[in-house]
Design a protein around this motif. Structure first.
Motif, PDB file in Angstrom:
ATOM      1  N   LEU A   1      -9.213   1.198  -4.231  1.00 31.86           N
ATOM      2  CA  LEU A   1      -8.095   0.622  -4.990  1.00 31.86           C
ATOM      3  C   LEU A   1      -7.404  -0.477  -4.168  1.00 31.86           C
ATOM      4  O   LEU A   1      -7.030  -1.537  -4.684  1.00 31.86           O
ATOM      5  CB  LEU A   1      -7.119   1.756  -5.317  1.00 31.86           C
ATOM      6  N   GLN A   2      -7.267  -0.227  -2.862  1.00 30.70           N
ATOM      7  CA  GLN A   2      -6.617  -1.207  -1.990  1.00 30.70           C
ATOM      8  C   GLN A   2      -7.494  -2.447  -1.800  1.00 30.70           C
ATOM      9  O   GLN A   2      -7.002  -3.574  -1.832  1.00 30.70           O
ATOM     10  CB  GLN A   2      -6.260  -0.554  -0.647  1.00 30.70           C
TER      11      GLN A   2
ATOM     12  N   THR B   1       1.352   8.567  -5.465  1.00 29.33           N
ATOM     13  CA  THR B   1       0.541   9.784  -5.349  1.00 29.33           C
ATOM     14  C   THR B   1       1.435  10.991  -5.078  1.00 29.33           C
ATOM     15  O   THR B   1       1.286  12.046  -5.707  1.00 29.33           O
ATOM     16  CB  THR B   1      -0.500   9.632  -4.220  1.00 29.33           C
TER      17      THR B   1
ATOM     18  N   ALA C   1      -4.721  11.553  -6.670  1.00 31.68           N
ATOM     19  CA  ALA C   1      -4.835  10.144  -6.253  1.00 31.68           C
ATOM     20  C   ALA C   1      -5.981   9.455  -6.986  1.00 31.68           C
ATOM     21  O   ALA C   1      -5.859   8.313  -7.441  1.00 31.68           O
ATOM     22  CB  ALA C   1      -5.035  10.054  -4.734  1.00 31.68           C
TER      23      ALA C   1
ATOM     24  N   LEU D   1       1.272   3.027  -3.263  1.00 36.93           N
ATOM     25  CA  LEU D   1       0.179   3.888  -3.744  1.00 36.93           C
ATOM     26  C   LEU D   1       0.362   5.311  -3.231  1.00 36.93           C
ATOM     27  O   LEU D   1       0.136   6.281  -3.961  1.00 36.93           O
ATOM     28  CB  LEU D   1      -1.175   3.322  -3.306  1.00 36.93           C
TER      29      LEU D   1
ATOM     30  N   LEU E   1      -7.825   6.478  -2.127  1.00 41.36           N
ATOM     31  CA  LEU E   1      -7.055   5.247  -2.378  1.00 41.36           C
ATOM     32  C   LEU E   1      -7.694   4.005  -1.748  1.00 41.36           C
ATOM     33  O   LEU E   1      -7.202   2.888  -1.931  1.00 41.36           O
ATOM     34  CB  LEU E   1      -5.621   5.406  -1.839  1.00 41.36           C
TER      35      LEU E   1
ATOM     36  N   SER F   1       0.828  -1.222   0.000  1.00 39.32           N
ATOM     37  CA  SER F   1       0.000   0.000   0.000  1.00 39.32           C
ATOM     38  C   SER F   1       0.858   1.265   0.000  1.00 39.32           C
ATOM     39  O   SER F   1       0.444   2.301  -0.516  1.00 39.32           O
ATOM     40  CB  SER F   1      -0.968   0.002   1.181  1.00 39.32           C
TER      41      SER F   1
END
Ligand code: CDP
Ligand code: CDP
Length: 225
Positions: free
Chosen positions: A111-112, A42, A63, A38, A108, A35
């Motif tokens: 997305l995770q 960003t 993001a 990400l 985010l 993670s």
């Protein structure tokens, strides 16, 4: 997806989360979510676009619009391989600046969750066990002394040919830890039901085997259980 098994690994900088996540995932045949990548992507994308990293709404828009994909352990932003840029300590500091903003974290979130695929996922970061996968059946909170972590990060950078200074690294990682623990949005902290593991004096294999043993105790989870 709620019943797809997840192991979360949270902890401070250079505690060995990514390495442990990769090892555990390899042993179980699971997917991995890094993670931090990400937040790093960003920070990098926002800074390249000239966006003020302290402007939460503007960074959240970056993001939400990220064109990011992972392939064979490499990361691509708008088709450009950014893997090396992502690992720079300067990018880690940018990540921790953008990570304080709640709208960025919200952008985010989904997305995770999308990384949760069969047969299972090992997710590493700061809030995997507390915010993203709060019902995960196994949560690990990894730690190691600051001196150990600075030395690990130093060796890691030098081995990749990236110049580094151990004193600067230690100062950077302590600054980053303080910001990650002190923020109000999903601060770095152990989930109440996490297993705490200080791996300062452990090899990667010892930590991996311990986590696999904990997983066995909680299982069975699918064919590997
Ligand atoms: O993901 P995180 O920043 O927590 O750490 P990492 O990138 O997985 O690990 C930082 C470095 O420490 C890597 O080079 C690992 O190989 C090393 N490490 C180690 O030497 N001994 C351990 N028990 C764990 C990690
Ligand atoms: O590898 P290292 O532990 O140094 O950093 P990382 O896991 O790649 O995360 C970089 C930064 O992103 C952290 O210092 C946090 O500020 C942020 N982060 C976060 O807020 N939440 C996560 N789940 C993962 C990273």
């Amino acid at each position: 997806p709620e019943d797809i098994p997840v192991i979360t690994i949270d902890g401070p900088t250079a505690s060995g989360k990514g390495t442990l996540a990769d090892e555990v995932a390899r042993a179980l045949g699971y997917w991995v979510l890094d993670s931090g990548a990400l937040y790093r992507a960003t920070g990098l994308a926002a800074s390249r676009a000239g966006v003020d990293l302290d402007d939460g709404a503007a960074v959240a828009a970056v993001a939400a619009g990220l064109d990011l994909h992972f392939e064979d352990g490499r990361a691509f932003l708008d088709e450009e391989d950014i893997s090396d840029a992502l690992r720079q300590e300067a990018t880690g500091l940018m990540a921790s600046r953008v990570a304080v903003h709640l709208p960025v974290r919200a952008a985010l979130h989904q997305l995770q969750l999308d990384f949760r695929r069969l047969p299972g996922l090992v997710a590493d970061g700061r809030d995997m066990g507390t915010a993203i996968f709060p019902a995960a059946p196994l949560k690990v909170f990894l730690s190691a002394s600051a001196a150990t972590r600075a030395e690990r990060r130093y060796k890691q950078l030098i081995s990749k040919g990236i110049p580094a200074n151990i004193e600067d690294l230690r100062a950077d990682l302590e600054a980053r830890d303080a910001r990650d623990k002190g923020r109000s949005a999903s601060p770095l902290q152990a989930a109440p039901d996490a297993f705490t593991l200080d791996n300062s004096a452990q090899t990667i294999e010892e930590s991996r085997d311990l986590v696999l043993a904990w997983w066995q105790e909680r299982g069975p989870f699918g064919p590997q259980g």
